[in-house]
Scaffold this motif. Sequence first.
Motif, short mmCIF file in Angstrom:
data_model
loop_
_atom_site.label_atom_id
_atom_site.label_comp_id
_atom_site.label_asym_id
_atom_site.label_seq_id
_atom_site.Cartn_x
_atom_site.Cartn_y
_atom_site.Cartn_z
N THR A 5 -15.67 -75.01 -212.34
CA THR A 5 -15.46 -75.35 -213.75
C THR A 5 -16.79 -75.49 -214.48
O THR A 5 -16.82 -75.55 -215.72
CB THR A 5 -14.69 -76.68 -213.85
N LEU A 6 -17.91 -75.52 -213.74
CA LEU A 6 -19.23 -75.64 -214.35
C LEU A 6 -19.78 -74.29 -214.79
O LEU A 6 -20.50 -74.20 -215.79
CB LEU A 6 -20.21 -76.30 -213.38
N HIS A 7 -19.46 -73.25 -214.02
CA HIS A 7 -19.97 -71.91 -214.33
C HIS A 7 -18.94 -70.90 -213.83
O HIS A 7 -18.54 -70.93 -212.67
CB HIS A 7 -21.33 -71.67 -213.64
N PRO A 8 -18.51 -69.97 -214.67
CA PRO A 8 -17.43 -69.06 -214.27
C PRO A 8 -17.80 -68.09 -213.16
O PRO A 8 -16.91 -67.52 -212.54
CB PRO A 8 -17.12 -68.31 -215.57
N ASN A 9 -19.08 -67.87 -212.91
CA ASN A 9 -19.50 -66.92 -211.88
C ASN A 9 -19.83 -67.57 -210.55
O ASN A 9 -20.29 -66.89 -209.63
CB ASN A 9 -20.72 -66.13 -212.36
N ILE A 10 -19.61 -68.87 -210.42
CA ILE A 10 -19.89 -69.58 -209.17
C ILE A 10 -18.57 -69.85 -208.46
O ILE A 10 -17.72 -70.57 -208.99
CB ILE A 10 -20.62 -70.90 -209.43
N PRO A 11 -18.34 -69.27 -207.28
CA PRO A 11 -17.13 -69.60 -206.52
C PRO A 11 -17.11 -71.08 -206.17
O PRO A 11 -18.14 -71.67 -205.84
CB PRO A 11 -17.25 -68.74 -205.26
N ARG A 12 -15.94 -71.67 -206.24
CA ARG A 12 -15.84 -73.11 -205.98
C ARG A 12 -16.24 -73.45 -204.55
O ARG A 12 -16.81 -74.51 -204.30
CB ARG A 12 -14.42 -73.59 -206.27
N ARG A 13 -15.97 -72.56 -203.61
CA ARG A 13 -16.30 -72.83 -202.21
C ARG A 13 -17.81 -72.78 -201.97
O ARG A 13 -18.28 -73.18 -200.92
CB ARG A 13 -15.58 -71.83 -201.30
N MET A 14 -18.56 -72.28 -202.93
CA MET A 14 -20.02 -72.25 -202.81
C MET A 14 -20.67 -73.50 -203.40
O MET A 14 -21.86 -73.75 -203.19
CB MET A 14 -20.56 -71.01 -203.51
N GLU A 15 -19.92 -74.30 -204.12
CA GLU A 15 -20.47 -75.49 -204.76
C GLU A 15 -21.11 -76.46 -203.76
O GLU A 15 -22.18 -77.01 -204.04
CB GLU A 15 -19.39 -76.20 -205.58
N PRO A 16 -20.48 -76.74 -202.58
CA PRO A 16 -21.13 -77.67 -201.65
C PRO A 16 -22.49 -77.17 -201.17
O PRO A 16 -23.39 -77.99 -200.92
CB PRO A 16 -20.12 -77.76 -200.50
N VAL A 17 -22.66 -75.86 -201.01
CA VAL A 17 -23.96 -75.33 -200.59
C VAL A 17 -25.01 -75.63 -201.66
O VAL A 17 -26.12 -76.10 -201.37
CB VAL A 17 -23.88 -73.81 -200.34
#
Length: 674
Positions: A284-296
């Motif tokens: 929800t922060l950036h449309p091009n960032i997969p949510r599963r990559m957020e923890p990395v």
Amino acid sequence: MGAEKEPGWDKSTARVPLTTRPVKLACLACRASKIRCDGQNPCTNCSIHRQECRYRPSRRGGARRGAAAAEELASKRAGRLVNEGRIGSHVDAPDEHGEVYDPHSQTATAVSVSLLSPSPIGSGPRQLGRALQDDSIGLPSPLSGIIEPQGLLGTGELPAGSLRAYRCDRDLMNAYYVFIHPYFPLLPPPAVPQYGDQCVKLHIRSSDANASHLPYCPTSSLGLALAAILALIPPPGDAHAAENEAVTLRRSYADLYARSALESSEDSLESSSQMDLDKGPHSTLHPNIPRRMEPVLALGLLSMYECCQRRNIAKMRIRANQALTMAMDLALHTQRSPTDSFDACRRCWWGTVFLVYQSSIITASPPLIACDDLRITTPFPEFRGCREPWPLLMNAQTILLRSCFIGRQLIREGNNDRSGLPNSLRDEIKNLDSSILELAAEADRYRCVANCQGTEADAERNLWAMSTALLHTARLTLHRVRAFPDPPIIFSEQCDFLANSAVPFFSHHVQLSPGRISEINTLFPFTVQESIRICLHSSLVVSRVFRRLPSPNPTYSDAADTEPSVSWAPQRSLGSPRSIPYMACGQLQSFYGLAMVLWRVRAASYAGNLSSVYYLLDRPSVRTEVQDADRLMEELQSGMEALRASIRADFVFEGVGMMAKECDAVYEATMMDA
């Protein structure tokens, strides 16, 4: 026996008598102190303590309809606020002193709903992680209803400290592109036009972190990690930012965000799957960032947080390695096909590798994976500018790591060992010095110059400059032991950053044995004078890099109808950091190098023996040696002042703040005889 009562003491003067019947509406001061209120205006307690007596209807009570109904009601409220422009929209710019958050205003009440209500596109409380559901650390559950703000200062009270906060995801991300991205571009370019920083200035009395005081709290591990770093930056116009109360307040909230981000990233492991990143939900922060990559990404930012704020290099390395492991589990090291998230994936991967190498450099230990590992097929990130800085940046880190290993051999390994140093080390030092010069010449020959503005252009320029600083830090690290084998007598042990962390190549207090010094002198392929001159030149290069490094520009906007501002113009009055100071250790080493040379030249000048430092002067002669020496001392002093100012500008990070104090002590000790 009971204690005697003081003369004139009356229980009724301390609080309302216990016989008073409860009132339906208590004032805010009594409610915050959890004492009985008599319902008058002003009430007895406020009159006694000379407090402002204010009333507001309580939101407690009403029908209990269960969590599902509460969530539905909260979603409707959040949706109504979005339609009204309360949250998720571009808010008006604050004045030059920042916008002060008033918990009693209509806007503050509306915004507080967005903190405690789940987003219309959220997926429930599991997004927040265990930390956000733990009442012991002050963050409320999204289903717990509205919490009354307590501890915030009322009108007319003197603030104990002020805190930077944001109203929504969009403002938080915009702040990332102002304060973090130009110095460490971990995320893809902005998805929306950049605008001026929209921070909210909170005046908070208590230093104990409590999320009910905030107008908004992120719900993802990435958002929480961003908030942890941004909370360390004082809001504009804070004249008391350096005071202990203000520092404690910022640290308290930053640590709260960091703990929550860590636990939220750990929670995400439970729902891990092998699904393609592009096919899953996006952030929800950036449309091009997969949510599963957020923890990395969150772990990478937390690694930086441990380095700059807590100065805990062991935890920095742990967080970076955790991020690297999760990145490889997501196959970020094998991304080749262009997709919507391709740029985000390669920035995430190489940003994580950069942090792993940075932690290895500081600890003089091998990285978990080498950047030239055959398993890595993900290309470097691109800025599409004149020159791409990432290849040079990673080569510079590799060179610096090799210099650190050699420094460890020269100082620690075999210092009390009769086996001695290997003869192959001579050729290794010579070849490494040649490689450093070659890369440094390439950095100077193809110096990055971008005519465009914005956070991406700033990041491109800054990474190129950081590469130059890393290369000359590597050369300084390689020659420092040869140039200055004895611990400097003008420095105290407190002036040694990470002196207790077994980091040998940054230590100036390792006492080498006479036999080891003799062995280094015999083995090293450069003379003492050559190494001192190299340390001088490299330290001056590093000082020039950080003298020119731009400060964040919170006033920059991509809007076409606004007058363009120079995004690299210094903004000294904002109290913001100069950069993200992950290279502060190299700055300190250059500062020490300049101080050592200055001390040596000044000693020769006082002794009337300037011929002993002719090798440091430019075309010296007996007729001009005094002026040549004065010119050199002025250049050394100017370089020290530039590095000192750069480190002091990052005082908001407490790990760097301690280094700034040591720089001040060294500078005063060096200049006291000037």
